[in-house]
Design an enzyme around this catalytic site. Structure first.
Site, mmCIF file in Angstrom:
data_model
loop_
_atom_site.group_PDB
_atom_site.id
_atom_site.type_symbol
_atom_site.label_atom_id
_atom_site.label_comp_id
_atom_site.label_asym_id
_atom_site.label_seq_id
_atom_site.Cartn_x
_atom_site.Cartn_y
_atom_site.Cartn_z
ATOM 1 N N ARG A 62 0.839 -1.191 0.000
ATOM 2 C CA ARG A 62 0.000 0.000 0.000
ATOM 3 C C ARG A 62 0.875 1.242 0.000
ATOM 4 O O ARG A 62 1.998 1.221 0.479
ATOM 5 C CB ARG A 62 -0.893 0.024 1.249
ATOM 6 C CG ARG A 62 -1.726 -1.213 1.453
ATOM 7 C CD ARG A 62 -2.451 -1.127 2.786
ATOM 8 N NE ARG A 62 -3.215 -2.337 3.065
ATOM 9 C CZ ARG A 62 -3.898 -2.543 4.188
ATOM 10 N NH1 ARG A 62 -3.912 -1.604 5.134
ATOM 11 N NH2 ARG A 62 -4.565 -3.671 4.380
ATOM 12 N N ASP A 93 0.234 5.368 1.242
ATOM 13 C CA ASP A 93 -0.729 6.204 1.950
ATOM 14 C C ASP A 93 -1.177 7.383 1.091
ATOM 15 O O ASP A 93 -0.619 7.647 0.025
ATOM 16 C CB ASP A 93 -0.121 6.725 3.249
ATOM 17 C CG ASP A 93 0.072 5.631 4.280
ATOM 18 O OD1 ASP A 93 -0.718 4.658 4.265
ATOM 19 O OD2 ASP A 93 1.005 5.731 5.091
ATOM 20 N N ARG A 140 8.853 7.296 6.155
ATOM 21 C CA ARG A 140 8.589 8.699 6.483
ATOM 22 C C ARG A 140 9.089 9.052 7.879
ATOM 23 O O ARG A 140 9.580 10.164 8.118
ATOM 24 C CB ARG A 140 7.099 8.980 6.358
ATOM 25 C CG ARG A 140 6.586 8.996 4.914
ATOM 26 C CD ARG A 140 5.073 9.041 4.855
ATOM 27 N NE ARG A 140 4.524 10.173 5.595
ATOM 28 C CZ ARG A 140 3.233 10.280 5.920
ATOM 29 N NH1 ARG A 140 2.378 9.322 5.575
ATOM 30 N NH2 ARG A 140 2.802 11.338 6.580
#
Length: 250
Positions: free
Chosen positions: A50, A52, A197
């Site tokens: 995935r 975000d 991140r």
């Protein structure tokens, strides 16, 4: 039944992420709807993972199982005909029936862009984190080396991460500055939710003199009193590539 592998590029600025969600438009939904228009029947993509909301991809991998006998080029050009300008299928390939985009992945490469300048750049606004002051690149490189190897990255994931284990292996963290643009390339076997991140956000704090390299070592060791890792904005992150073993016989 055929297994078709897709490599998809997208600007994630206007989407809620890769995965279908009830609260907005996802990349997966848009590509699957394009496939339905091409094939005239339901289509489901299985992705390598995935991304975000706001995160981009140069090389998201997904696969489709279908009985359609269309030539490979038709899967690429046909789907692209129904996609918006922010999403494009760059490559298609027929794979063995057992191939799975997620479970067969052996590693991923993410790139994070930071734009350092006193004035914002409209050209980098959607793809780089704007910082007004310069960072200490040497200090960041020293700290980045601490991430390399097999570690418990439990301090570098956000709530809601459903991973069964927080142990991950990072192959390399490379920082390169070119004029005002700083790129941080992170390669590893796999990543926790928001892990890259949070790694970047913490490195930036080191570059700003707000953290020391020792604090990163403490975070990786799970020591108390260090504080939480800082999460960099989503729009600076891009999934560059997903690696797989070569099919047998190649």
């Amino acid at each position: 039944m055929r297994t078709i592998k897709f490599i998809i590029e997208y600007d994630g600025s206007d989407y809620v992420g890769w995965q279908r969600q009830p609260n907005g438009l996802s990349i997966q939904q848009v590509v699957e709807e394009a496939l339905i228009q091409l094939l005239g029947q339901p289509a489901r993509l299985f992705s390598s993972g995935r991304t975000d909301a706001g995160v981009h991809a140069h090389g998201m991998v997904a696969h489709l199982q279908t009985q359609q006998s269309l030539p490979l080029r038709a899967f690429r050009d046909g789907v692209n005909r129904f996609l918006p300008s922010t999403i494009a299928v760059q490559h298609v390939e027929e794979m063995p029936p057992s191939f799975h985009a997620r479970f067969d992945a052996r590693g991923k490469w993410y790139r994070y862009n930071i734009y350092q300048a006193p004035v914002r750049s409209p050209l980098h606004a959607r793809t780089a984190w704007w910082l007004k002051t310069d960072l200490n690149l040497d200090a960041m490189k020293e700290a980045a080396a601490l991430f390399v190897g097999r570690h418990d990255f439990g301090a570098f994931r956000t709530s809601g991460c459903a991973a069964k284990t927080t142990i991950r292996e990072v192959f390399a963290v490379d920082l390169q500055g070119c004029e005002r643009l700083l790129t941080i390339d992170v390669r590893g076997s796999g990543f926790l939710r928001n892990m890259v991140r949070m790694m970047v956000g913490t490195l930036v704090e080191v570059g700003q003199g707000k953290r020391s390299s020792k604090e990163i070592a403490d975070l990786l060791a799970g020591r108390d009193g260090v504080g939480s890792a800082h999460t960099a904005p989503a729009h600076g992150l891009c999934l560059m590539e997903v690696w797989y073993d070569a099919p047998s016989g190649q």
